[in-house]
Motif scaffolding. Structure first.
Motif, mmCIF file in Angstrom:
data_model
loop_
_atom_site.group_PDB
_atom_site.id
_atom_site.type_symbol
_atom_site.label_atom_id
_atom_site.label_comp_id
_atom_site.label_asym_id
_atom_site.label_seq_id
_atom_site.Cartn_x
_atom_site.Cartn_y
_atom_site.Cartn_z
ATOM 1 N N THR A 1 21.954 15.648 28.005
ATOM 2 C CA THR A 1 23.118 15.263 28.813
ATOM 3 C C THR A 1 22.928 15.663 30.267
ATOM 4 N N ARG A 2 22.462 16.885 30.503
ATOM 5 C CA ARG A 2 22.259 17.361 31.877
ATOM 6 C C ARG A 2 21.215 16.512 32.593
ATOM 7 N N VAL A 3 20.128 16.212 31.894
ATOM 8 C CA VAL A 3 19.072 15.399 32.501
ATOM 9 C C VAL A 3 19.606 14.012 32.842
ATOM 10 N N PHE A 4 20.391 13.447 31.940
ATOM 11 C CA PHE A 4 20.949 12.113 32.180
ATOM 12 C C PHE A 4 21.910 12.128 33.364
ATOM 13 N N LEU A 5 22.773 13.128 33.437
ATOM 14 C CA LEU A 5 23.800 13.164 34.473
ATOM 15 C C LEU A 5 23.245 13.547 35.846
ATOM 16 N N THR A 6 22.266 14.439 35.866
ATOM 17 C CA THR A 6 21.740 14.938 37.142
ATOM 18 C C THR A 6 20.482 14.204 37.600
ATOM 19 N N GLY A 7 19.755 13.596 36.650
ATOM 20 C CA GLY A 7 18.495 12.961 36.993
ATOM 21 C C GLY A 7 17.355 13.939 37.147
ATOM 22 N N GLN A 8 17.610 15.227 36.855
ATOM 23 C CA GLN A 8 16.580 16.260 36.976
ATOM 24 C C GLN A 8 15.902 16.494 35.626
ATOM 25 N N PRO A 9 14.573 16.439 35.562
ATOM 26 C CA PRO A 9 13.872 16.652 34.291
ATOM 27 C C PRO A 9 13.999 18.098 33.824
ATOM 28 N N THR B 1 30.672 4.217 23.664
ATOM 29 C CA THR B 1 31.075 5.533 23.148
ATOM 30 C C THR B 1 30.797 6.672 24.123
ATOM 31 N N GLY B 2 30.003 6.396 25.178
ATOM 32 C CA GLY B 2 29.654 7.467 26.101
ATOM 33 C C GLY B 2 28.723 8.480 25.475
ATOM 34 N N GLU B 3 27.794 8.004 24.643
ATOM 35 C CA GLU B 3 26.866 8.887 23.953
ATOM 36 C C GLU B 3 25.426 8.457 24.199
ATOM 37 N N LEU B 4 24.543 9.441 24.161
ATOM 38 C CA LEU B 4 23.115 9.162 24.154
ATOM 39 C C LEU B 4 22.689 9.059 22.693
ATOM 40 N N VAL B 5 22.099 7.936 22.341
ATOM 41 C CA VAL B 5 21.794 7.643 20.938
ATOM 42 C C VAL B 5 20.281 7.618 20.726
ATOM 43 N N THR B 6 19.805 8.433 19.806
ATOM 44 C CA THR B 6 18.381 8.429 19.469
ATOM 45 C C THR B 6 18.020 7.087 18.851
ATOM 46 N N GLN B 7 17.025 6.440 19.416
ATOM 47 C CA GLN B 7 16.659 5.106 18.969
ATOM 48 C C GLN B 7 15.725 5.148 17.757
ATOM 49 N N ALA B 8 15.860 4.152 16.911
ATOM 50 C CA ALA B 8 14.978 4.038 15.750
ATOM 51 C C ALA B 8 13.544 3.844 16.221
ATOM 52 N N PRO C 1 18.767 29.236 26.145
ATOM 53 C CA PRO C 1 20.216 29.027 26.313
ATOM 54 C C PRO C 1 20.563 27.693 26.965
ATOM 55 N N GLN C 2 19.576 27.025 27.580
ATOM 56 C CA GLN C 2 19.838 25.729 28.207
ATOM 57 C C GLN C 2 19.669 24.564 27.230
ATOM 58 N N VAL C 3 19.399 24.900 25.987
ATOM 59 C CA VAL C 3 19.226 23.884 24.941
ATOM 60 C C VAL C 3 20.176 24.207 23.796
ATOM 61 N N ILE C 4 20.786 23.172 23.212
ATOM 62 C CA ILE C 4 21.579 23.389 22.008
ATOM 63 C C ILE C 4 20.604 23.536 20.843
ATOM 64 N N ALA C 5 20.543 24.739 20.279
ATOM 65 C CA ALA C 5 19.535 25.050 19.263
ATOM 66 C C ALA C 5 19.632 24.118 18.056
ATOM 67 N N HIS C 6 20.828 23.658 17.754
ATOM 68 C CA HIS C 6 21.025 22.781 16.600
ATOM 69 C C HIS C 6 20.148 21.540 16.702
ATOM 70 N N TYR C 7 20.127 20.933 17.885
ATOM 71 C CA TYR C 7 19.343 19.716 18.064
ATOM 72 C C TYR C 7 17.844 20.018 18.061
ATOM 73 N N LEU D 1 28.067 12.587 26.259
ATOM 74 C CA LEU D 1 27.901 12.934 27.666
ATOM 75 C C LEU D 1 28.924 13.963 28.117
ATOM 76 N N ALA D 2 29.923 14.189 27.288
ATOM 77 C CA ALA D 2 30.932 15.201 27.600
ATOM 78 C C ALA D 2 30.458 16.599 27.218
ATOM 79 N N ASN D 3 29.244 16.708 26.674
ATOM 80 C CA ASN D 3 28.711 17.997 26.231
ATOM 81 C C ASN D 3 27.681 18.503 27.248
ATOM 82 N N PRO D 4 28.107 19.291 28.230
ATOM 83 C CA PRO D 4 27.194 19.724 29.294
ATOM 84 C C PRO D 4 26.155 20.743 28.829
ATOM 85 N N MET D 5 26.324 21.306 27.637
ATOM 86 C CA MET D 5 25.371 22.295 27.133
ATOM 87 C C MET D 5 24.076 21.639 26.650
ATOM 88 N N ALA D 6 24.119 20.342 26.377
ATOM 89 C CA ALA D 6 22.937 19.644 25.872
ATOM 90 C C ALA D 6 21.983 19.334 27.021
#
Length: 235
Positions: A140-148, A108-115, A158-164, A132-137
């Protein structure tokens, strides 16, 4: 003539006296400077020793945590239990309120929170997916760039989606990549209900843990896939 001589003699005595005072003042000043330099050097040495001690303590804590994680892996063959053990150990080490792995679902191209996440309930807040298509998360940025990533106020950053961040009810947040031999398999998220709970030292600690945990997590995931494949073949 004699009064002048007496005055000249008195002046010479006073000059000698004040000259002596000046010499003593100069000597005292040199002593003060030497003492200050000595104390400054001693303070700097003590500061370096304190810093070294703190580094040794931090390293010992890392090694103890890694040993606990390794022990948990050997004692818990089940994937969910392994993940649950790891995040619980990490959370306890950091005095965090939340900790979980988000692993890549390649279909699915998604990062899934594990049980089995630490501190998460069983509702949407525990098991959400991030595309992974959501660059605002941040994940997603950490996964794609490897930067913590680290923030002390996730719900207003603003670098975090407040909803999550609200789903986790967290303010402080650390996100680090999970990488195995150059291949990213997901991220680890660590959260706190309090603001400004994590320091750069905490981030570095989580990165060290994630480097080791990634291999263990990947092994358990592969073992689960292999077991599933064997079951399918048997049927």
């Amino acid at each position: 003539g004699r009064p002048l001589e007496r005055r000249a003699g008195a002046l010479r005595v006073l000059a000698a006296y004040f000259g002596s005072l000046a010499d003593r003042a100069s000597q005292n000043w040199e002593l003060v400077e030497s003492r200050e330099q000595l104390e400054g050097g001693l303070s700097a040495t003590m500061a370096r020793l304190d810093e070294t001690n703190l580094q040794l303590i931090a390293r010992a804590k890392e090694m103890k945590t890694l040993q606990e994680i390794t022990d948990a892996i050997s004692e818990q063959p089940d994937q969910v239990e392994v993940l649950r053990s790891i995040v619980a150990i990490v959370a306890r080490s950091l005095e965090a309120d939340l900790c979980a792995f988000l692993l890549l679902d390649e279909t699915t191209g998604e990062l899934v929170t594990q049980a089995g996440g630490f501190g998460l309930s069983g509702d949407e807040g525990a098991l959400y997916r991030i595309s992974l298509a959501n660059p605002m998360a941040s994940s997603t940025r950490v996964f794609l760039t490897g930067q913590p990533f680290i923030t002390g106020d996730a719900q207003n950053d603003p670098q975090v989606i407040a909803h999550y961040a609200r789903l986790w009810k967290c303010h402080s947040l650390i996100v680090v990549p999970l990488t195995v031999e150059g291949r990213r398999i997901g991220v680890m998220r660590v959260g706190s209900f309090k603001r400004d709970s994590f320091t750069p030292e905490h981030l570095q600690f989580v990165r060290v843990i994630a480097e080791e945990a990634a291999v263990l997590v990947d092994s358990t995931v592969l073992a689960k896939k292999l077991a599933q494949k064997n079951l399918e073949l048997a049927q």
